[in-house]
Write an enzyme that holds these catalytic residues in place. Structure first.
Site, PDB file in Angstrom:
ATOM      1  N   THR A   6       6.537 132.631 -10.805  1.00  0.00           N
ATOM      2  CA  THR A   6       5.613 131.752 -11.514  1.00  0.00           C
ATOM      3  C   THR A   6       5.432 132.003 -12.911  1.00  0.00           C
ATOM      4  O   THR A   6       4.582 131.791 -13.456  1.00  0.00           O
ATOM      5  CB  THR A   6       4.170 131.908 -10.949  1.00  0.00           C
ATOM      6  OG1 THR A   6       4.212 131.976  -9.484  1.00  0.00           O
ATOM      7  CG2 THR A   6       3.393 130.501 -11.035  1.00  0.00           C
ATOM      8  N   LYS A  53      16.327 128.230  -7.406  1.00  0.00           N
ATOM      9  CA  LYS A  53      15.252 128.446  -6.157  1.00  0.00           C
ATOM     10  C   LYS A  53      14.925 126.879  -5.831  1.00  0.00           C
ATOM     11  O   LYS A  53      14.606 126.186  -6.825  1.00  0.00           O
ATOM     12  CB  LYS A  53      13.827 129.005  -6.912  1.00  0.00           C
ATOM     13  CG  LYS A  53      12.638 128.718  -6.001  1.00  0.00           C
ATOM     14  CD  LYS A  53      11.607 129.476  -6.967  1.00  0.00           C
ATOM     15  CE  LYS A  53      10.141 129.157  -6.195  1.00  0.00           C
ATOM     16  NZ  LYS A  53       9.005 129.977  -7.031  1.00  0.00           N
ATOM     17  N   ARG A  98       0.163 135.046 -11.727  1.00  0.00           N
ATOM     18  CA  ARG A  98      -1.146 133.951 -11.173  1.00  0.00           C
ATOM     19  C   ARG A  98      -2.345 134.635 -11.535  1.00  0.00           C
ATOM     20  O   ARG A  98      -3.468 133.928 -11.346  1.00  0.00           O
ATOM     21  CB  ARG A  98      -0.894 133.634  -9.685  1.00  0.00           C
ATOM     22  CG  ARG A  98       0.427 132.903  -9.436  1.00  0.00           C
ATOM     23  CD  ARG A  98       0.416 132.037  -8.201  1.00  0.00           C
ATOM     24  NE  ARG A  98       1.760 131.397  -7.751  1.00  0.00           N
ATOM     25  CZ  ARG A  98       1.844 130.943  -6.770  1.00  0.00           C
ATOM     26  NH1 ARG A  98       1.041 130.868  -5.545  1.00  0.00           N
ATOM     27  NH2 ARG A  98       2.948 130.425  -6.481  1.00  0.00           N
ATOM     28  N   GLU A 109       8.865 139.635  -5.358  1.00  0.00           N
ATOM     29  CA  GLU A 109       8.406 138.935  -6.665  1.00  0.00           C
ATOM     30  C   GLU A 109       7.085 138.827  -6.765  1.00  0.00           C
ATOM     31  O   GLU A 109       6.395 138.514  -5.871  1.00  0.00           O
ATOM     32  CB  GLU A 109       8.980 137.462  -6.360  1.00  0.00           C
ATOM     33  CG  GLU A 109       8.562 136.474  -7.220  1.00  0.00           C
ATOM     34  CD  GLU A 109       8.719 134.973  -7.122  1.00  0.00           C
ATOM     35  OE1 GLU A 109       8.227 134.273  -7.337  1.00  0.00           O
ATOM     36  OE2 GLU A 109      10.013 134.803  -6.189  1.00  0.00           O
TER      37      GLU A 109
END
Length: 210
Positions: free
Chosen positions: A70, A130, A47, A43
Site C-alpha cells: 500500500t 500485481k 495503512r 508484505e
C-alpha cells in the site's frame, strides 16, 4: 532494475502473507508465527500508524524477506526502504513510485487492473506486476486473458483470494506468487491467535509446494 530481482528475493516462495498490523507490539510474535508456519516472505501494508515500526521489527527478524505494501508516494517508498523493506508493492501504477524504488535499489511491484496499465508498466521496464483487486476483476479468467498477449510478464495476484482459491492461482503459469491476508487477519491479531496464524500459514505454504 528489472523486477526479475523480486523472484530472486522471494527465492521460490509462492505465498505472500499481506499484513495490516494495528500495533507494533504484535510484530515480533507475528513474525515468529509466520516463520514457524514456513513463510519466507511477507508484505506489511502502510495503512496503520505503526507500520514503519512493524516493518522494522519484522525485517530484523531474519527469517522473512519483508516488503512494504500500500505504498502510494515516493516519500513512502523512501520511508519503507529506510525501515528495512526489501521490496515495495503499490495498489496502482505510478511512475514516480517506480522511479524512486529504482533509485533506492529495491523492486517495485505496481498494481494493474487493465492491459493499458500493464503496457505502461512494461514501458517503465517492469516485468512483474500485481493484479489487483484480483477476484473483483474477474479472478483466474482475467489473469489468463492478460497473460496471453504478455507472456513475458509474471503476476502477483492479490485481493479477494482465500485458501480455497489459492490452488487455482498457483496453477497458473504466469503467477510468480499469490498475496493474501487470510493467514493473518485483523481479527487474528486482535485476539492474539498466533497459533492459528501459524496453522493457516503452514497450510498455505504446504499447498503451494504440492
Amino acid at each position: 532494475m528489472s523486477n526479475t530481482d523480486l523472484a530472486c528475493l522471494l527465492d521460490g516462495a509462492r505465498v505472500m502473507p499481506v499484513l495490516t498490523v494495528p500495533s507494533a507490539a504484535a510484530a515480533g510474535p507475528l513474525a515468529d508465527a509466520l516463520a514457524a508456519g514456513g513463510a519466507r516472505c511477507a508484505e506489511v501494508t502502510f495503512r496503520t500508524p505503526d507500520a514503519e515500526q512493524v516493518l522494522k521489527t519484522m525485517a530484523a527478524h531474519g527469517g522473512l524477506t519483508v516488503g512494504a505494501g500500500t505504498v502510494l508516494t515516493p516519500e513512502q517508498v523512501a520511508r519503507a526502504v529506510a525501515a528495512g523493506a526489501r521490496f515495495v508493492v503499490s495498489p496502482g501504477f505510478d511512475e514516480a513510485v517506480v522511479a524512486t524504488g529504482r533509485d533506492l535499489g529495491v523492486p517495485v511491484v505496481p498494481g494493474i487492473a487493465s492491459a493499458t496499465e500493464l503496457m505502461r508498466a512494461l514501458r517503465a521496464g517492469l516485468d512483474t506486476v500485481k493484479l489487483f483487486p484480483a477476484e473483483p476483476l474477474g479472478g483466474i479468467p482475467m489473469l489468463r486473458a492478460l497473460a496471453a498477449p504478455f507472456p513475458q510478464v509474471r503476476f502477483v495476484p492479490t485481493g479477494g483470494i482465500d485458501a480455497a482459491r489459492l490452488p487455482a492461482y498457483l496453477a497458473a503459469p504466469a503467477v510468480l506468487a499469490v498475496g493474501g491476508s487470510w493467514m493473518a487477519t485483523a481479527a487474528h491479531l486482535e485476539r492474539g491467535e498466533y497459533g492459528e496464524i501459524r496453522r493457516l500459514t503452514a497450510e498455505a505454504v504446504h499447498g503451494s509446494a504440492t
